[in-house]
Design a protein around this motif. Structure first.
Motif, PDB file in Angstrom:
ATOM      1  N   MET A  66       0.633  -1.223   0.071  1.00  0.00           N
ATOM      2  CA  MET A  66       0.116   0.197   0.116  1.00  0.00           C
ATOM      3  C   MET A  66       0.781   1.180  -0.104  1.00  0.00           C
ATOM      4  SD  MET A  66      -1.346  -0.016   3.936  1.00  0.00           S
ATOM      5  CE  MET A  66      -1.241  -1.822   4.231  1.00  0.00           C
ATOM      6  N   LYS A  67       0.381   2.320  -0.478  1.00  0.00           N
ATOM      7  CA  LYS A  67       1.083   3.490  -0.407  1.00  0.00           C
ATOM      8  C   LYS A  67       0.515   4.502   0.541  1.00  0.00           C
ATOM      9  CE  LYS A  67       1.931   3.665  -5.485  1.00  0.00           C
ATOM     10  NZ  LYS A  67       1.916   4.444  -6.822  1.00  0.00           N
ATOM     11  N   GLU A 116       5.732   3.010  -0.215  1.00  0.00           N
ATOM     12  CA  GLU A 116       5.174   1.709  -0.433  1.00  0.00           C
ATOM     13  C   GLU A 116       5.540   0.932   0.790  1.00  0.00           C
ATOM     14  OE1 GLU A 116       2.604  -0.455  -3.353  1.00  0.00           O
ATOM     15  OE2 GLU A 116       3.734   1.385  -3.834  1.00  0.00           O
ATOM     16  N   THR A 117       4.383   0.369   1.224  1.00  0.00           N
ATOM     17  CA  THR A 117       4.777  -0.359   2.536  1.00  0.00           C
ATOM     18  C   THR A 117       4.108  -1.800   2.624  1.00  0.00           C
ATOM     19  OG1 THR A 117       5.116  -0.572   4.914  1.00  0.00           O
ATOM     20  CG2 THR A 117       3.305   0.765   3.826  1.00  0.00           C
ATOM     21  N   GLN A 118       4.649  -2.977   3.183  1.00  0.00           N
ATOM     22  CA  GLN A 118       3.830  -4.119   3.587  1.00  0.00           C
ATOM     23  C   GLN A 118       3.330  -4.080   4.850  1.00  0.00           C
ATOM     24  OE1 GLN A 118       2.933  -6.243   1.032  1.00  0.00           O
ATOM     25  NE2 GLN A 118       3.841  -4.674  -0.524  1.00  0.00           N
ATOM     26  N   ALA A 119       3.625  -3.188   5.618  1.00  0.00           N
ATOM     27  CA  ALA A 119       3.497  -3.099   6.946  1.00  0.00           C
ATOM     28  C   ALA A 119       1.805  -3.031   7.147  1.00  0.00           C
ATOM     29  CB  ALA A 119       4.109  -1.590   7.549  1.00  0.00           C
ATOM     30  N   ALA A 120       1.514  -3.921   8.227  1.00  0.00           N
ATOM     31  CA  ALA A 120      -0.154  -3.764   8.356  1.00  0.00           C
ATOM     32  C   ALA A 120      -0.176  -2.850   9.470  1.00  0.00           C
ATOM     33  CB  ALA A 120      -0.305  -5.331   8.990  1.00  0.00           C
ATOM     34  N   GLU A 143      10.026  -0.950   9.750  1.00  0.00           N
ATOM     35  CA  GLU A 143      10.422  -0.730   8.544  1.00  0.00           C
ATOM     36  C   GLU A 143      11.453   0.237   8.285  1.00  0.00           C
ATOM     37  OE1 GLU A 143       7.543  -0.717   5.320  1.00  0.00           O
ATOM     38  OE2 GLU A 143       6.985  -2.990   5.881  1.00  0.00           O
ATOM     39  N   ASP A 184      -4.327   1.880   2.679  1.00  0.00           N
ATOM     40  CA  ASP A 184      -3.886   2.562   1.728  1.00  0.00           C
ATOM     41  C   ASP A 184      -4.388   4.000   1.672  1.00  0.00           C
ATOM     42  OD1 ASP A 184      -2.425   2.591  -0.819  1.00  0.00           O
ATOM     43  OD2 ASP A 184      -4.375   2.782  -1.892  1.00  0.00           O
TER      44      ASP A 184
END
Length: 83
Positions: free
Chosen positions: A1-2, A23-27, A35, A70
């Motif tokens: 998500m951005k 842009e991250t994959q962190a939830a 991160e 996002d």
């Protein structure tokens, strides 16, 4: 998500930037902080878990467990004192 990450006060000064799009994959907000810590250098120093760092998500103070989405705006800043 951005998302947009904003930095304030001594964190902004130390990093030399006030915000960035990433842009991250962190939830969660805490995972995002991890991160950023993993980048090393000034990020690791200024956002270290041993330092007092406040966090906000979409302009609301939040705990590390706050879920990201996002288009979110995350913010990191030191505690402030008034008086």
């Amino acid at each position: 998500m951005k998302l947009t990450v904003r930095y304030f006060a001594s964190i902004r000064e130390g990093l030399g930037l006030g915000h960035e799009q990433l842009e991250t994959q962190a939830a969660t907000l805490g995972a995002l902080r991890d991160e950023l810590l993993a980048r090393g250098g000034r990020y690791a120093e200024l956002l270290a878990h041993g330092r007092a760092v406040r966090m906000a998500l979409d302009q609301q103070m939040c705990e590390a467990s706050a879920p990201l989405h996002d288009g979110a705006e995350a913010a990191f800043f030191p505690p402030v004192t008034g008086g």
